[in-house]
Design an enzyme around this catalytic site. Sequence first.
Site, PDB file in Angstrom:
ATOM      1  N   GLY A  33      77.635  47.615 -68.781  1.00  0.00           N
ATOM      2  CA  GLY A  33      79.312  47.649 -68.987  1.00  0.00           C
ATOM      3  C   GLY A  33      80.138  47.041 -70.248  1.00  0.00           C
ATOM      4  O   GLY A  33      81.595  46.820 -70.475  1.00  0.00           O
ATOM      5  N   ILE A  36      77.909  47.100 -75.975  1.00  0.00           N
ATOM      6  CA  ILE A  36      75.856  47.733 -76.771  1.00  0.00           C
ATOM      7  C   ILE A  36      75.999  48.610 -75.507  1.00  0.00           C
ATOM      8  O   ILE A  36      75.851  50.147 -75.508  1.00  0.00           O
ATOM      9  CB  ILE A  36      75.227  47.057 -76.252  1.00  0.00           C
ATOM     10  CG1 ILE A  36      75.407  45.795 -77.747  1.00  0.00           C
ATOM     11  CG2 ILE A  36      74.002  47.706 -76.625  1.00  0.00           C
ATOM     12  CD1 ILE A  36      74.075  44.745 -78.373  1.00  0.00           C
ATOM     13  N   ARG A 104      76.534  37.196 -79.695  1.00  0.00           N
ATOM     14  CA  ARG A 104      76.590  35.199 -80.332  1.00  0.00           C
ATOM     15  C   ARG A 104      78.458  36.063 -80.962  1.00  0.00           C
ATOM     16  O   ARG A 104      78.836  36.914 -81.772  1.00  0.00           O
ATOM     17  CB  ARG A 104      76.201  35.566 -82.065  1.00  0.00           C
ATOM     18  CG  ARG A 104      76.154  35.135 -82.660  1.00  0.00           C
ATOM     19  CD  ARG A 104      74.359  34.537 -83.162  1.00  0.00           C
ATOM     20  NE  ARG A 104      74.890  36.295 -84.140  1.00  0.00           N
ATOM     21  CZ  ARG A 104      75.210  35.581 -85.640  1.00  0.00           C
ATOM     22  NH1 ARG A 104      74.933  34.244 -86.521  1.00  0.00           N
ATOM     23  NH2 ARG A 104      74.514  36.897 -86.495  1.00  0.00           N
ATOM     24  N   ARG A 110      71.865  29.681 -82.797  1.00  0.00           N
ATOM     25  CA  ARG A 110      70.589  30.628 -81.282  1.00  0.00           C
ATOM     26  C   ARG A 110      70.537  29.848 -80.473  1.00  0.00           C
ATOM     27  O   ARG A 110      69.790  30.316 -79.247  1.00  0.00           O
ATOM     28  CB  ARG A 110      69.219  31.402 -82.468  1.00  0.00           C
ATOM     29  CG  ARG A 110      69.914  31.748 -83.454  1.00  0.00           C
ATOM     30  CD  ARG A 110      69.928  33.398 -82.678  1.00  0.00           C
ATOM     31  NE  ARG A 110      70.459  34.129 -83.657  1.00  0.00           N
ATOM     32  CZ  ARG A 110      70.845  35.013 -83.554  1.00  0.00           C
ATOM     33  NH1 ARG A 110      70.190  35.742 -82.824  1.00  0.00           N
ATOM     34  NH2 ARG A 110      71.163  35.729 -84.632  1.00  0.00           N
ATOM     35  N   ASN A 117      72.457  33.240 -72.305  1.00  0.00           N
ATOM     36  CA  ASN A 117      71.719  34.302 -71.881  1.00  0.00           C
ATOM     37  C   ASN A 117      70.381  34.265 -71.676  1.00  0.00           C
ATOM     38  O   ASN A 117      70.388  35.206 -70.816  1.00  0.00           O
ATOM     39  CB  ASN A 117      71.965  35.215 -73.246  1.00  0.00           C
ATOM     40  CG  ASN A 117      73.308  35.933 -74.079  1.00  0.00           C
ATOM     41  OD1 ASN A 117      73.650  35.842 -73.244  1.00  0.00           O
ATOM     42  ND2 ASN A 117      73.277  36.587 -74.894  1.00  0.00           N
ATOM     43  N   ASP A 173      66.907  45.957 -87.396  1.00  0.00           N
ATOM     44  CA  ASP A 173      67.136  45.551 -88.444  1.00  0.00           C
ATOM     45  C   ASP A 173      66.817  46.505 -89.936  1.00  0.00           C
ATOM     46  O   ASP A 173      66.767  46.929 -91.021  1.00  0.00           O
ATOM     47  CB  ASP A 173      65.715  44.182 -88.652  1.00  0.00           C
ATOM     48  CG  ASP A 173      66.163  43.554 -88.164  1.00  0.00           C
ATOM     49  OD1 ASP A 173      67.566  42.878 -87.533  1.00  0.00           O
ATOM     50  OD2 ASP A 173      65.111  43.057 -87.368  1.00  0.00           O
ATOM     51  N   HIS A 200      63.709  38.578 -85.585  1.00  0.00           N
ATOM     52  CA  HIS A 200      65.303  38.997 -84.995  1.00  0.00           C
ATOM     53  C   HIS A 200      65.933  38.092 -85.549  1.00  0.00           C
ATOM     54  O   HIS A 200      67.070  38.012 -84.490  1.00  0.00           O
ATOM     55  CB  HIS A 200      65.516  40.130 -83.846  1.00  0.00           C
ATOM     56  CG  HIS A 200      66.868  40.988 -84.195  1.00  0.00           C
ATOM     57  ND1 HIS A 200      66.570  41.960 -84.788  1.00  0.00           N
ATOM     58  CD2 HIS A 200      67.560  40.934 -83.548  1.00  0.00           C
ATOM     59  CE1 HIS A 200      68.076  42.598 -84.577  1.00  0.00           C
ATOM     60  NE2 HIS A 200      68.526  41.804 -83.441  1.00  0.00           N
TER      61      HIS A 200
END
Length: 339
Positions: A33, A36, A104, A110, A117, A173, A200
């Site tokens: 939902g 992404i 983010r 991070r 997360n 990437d 990443h």
Amino acid sequence: MLLKKFKLRIVPSRFPWCLMARTAFKVSVVGAGGGIGQPLSLLLRKVKGIDELSLHDLRGTKGVAADTGHISEHGTVSGYVGEDELEPALLGANLVVVTAGMPRVPGMTRDQLMQANGGIAIHVIRAMACACPEALIAITTNPINIIVPTAAEVLKEAGVFNPHRLFGITTLDVVRSRKFIGDFMNINPRKVNIPVIGGHTGPTILPLFSQCQPEFRGDTEDILRLTHRIKEAGTEVVMAKGGAGSATLSMAYATCCFVKSLIRAQNGQEGIIECAFVASSVADAPFFAGPVELGKQGVKRCLKLPVLNEFEQKSLDNLLPILRKNIEAGVHFAKTFKK
């Protein structure tokens, strides 16, 4: 040349679909939902080989499932909502794509993102260990450098860890590298092949311009400028959205590309290479992003690194300590997380 160094191209081959053995395939998207998950769910409806698409999130997925289920493509779509429906959504899945989590935002480190997360990822991976322990697992949730090692520890604790079946999706990437290089060289980005190794996050992303096909036509300053842009492309999107979002649409596109490759490999297509963050011994880190040959069991083999030029070797030496620290943080998070 990339073909000589890696032996295979880092693109899905165009092997005719009709010549491959077909098996029924269920894909579960967790976080369907979200920013992404919704566009990814749409894109996956066009992917050949998906017989069942199972969509889960804490809210909104019934509508997403109904909407995408009306598209005139093969396969069924079902929606699941809430914690109680997580395991039913995952039951019997061949592939689980984890997009769940917080995006983010400007100023967020991070470590802060991991605090937001990490718990979500652990909850999802534990459910998978019960509902579909043999499924392929493809994670887009950031920070991938930390989340993937966390997921590995959770799977080990459950006794179902298979290093060949756990992927951190770093395809974006590569997608960005192809686009930026293609635009610079005034060629179709689809004709550009370049491996992106490391991890990443900005400091750990390393596009190997020395291995670019066709050969990169630019000087050292161009390489430095484009490398910086590739590393910081995520921030570029966050700032362009005014802090209201992150790279969701391009990530959905990249994830769909990776899923296509996984399914083709599952159905017996040979020679499929994708870059991904996986358990690996090609560098001095237990997890590493680089070209991976895909097979029916997931990772068939991790391709060895080619001979790097001086700039690339120095960059690799600099990113490895950062990457190892990220991995250690992921292991620690899993072991200290309160159930």
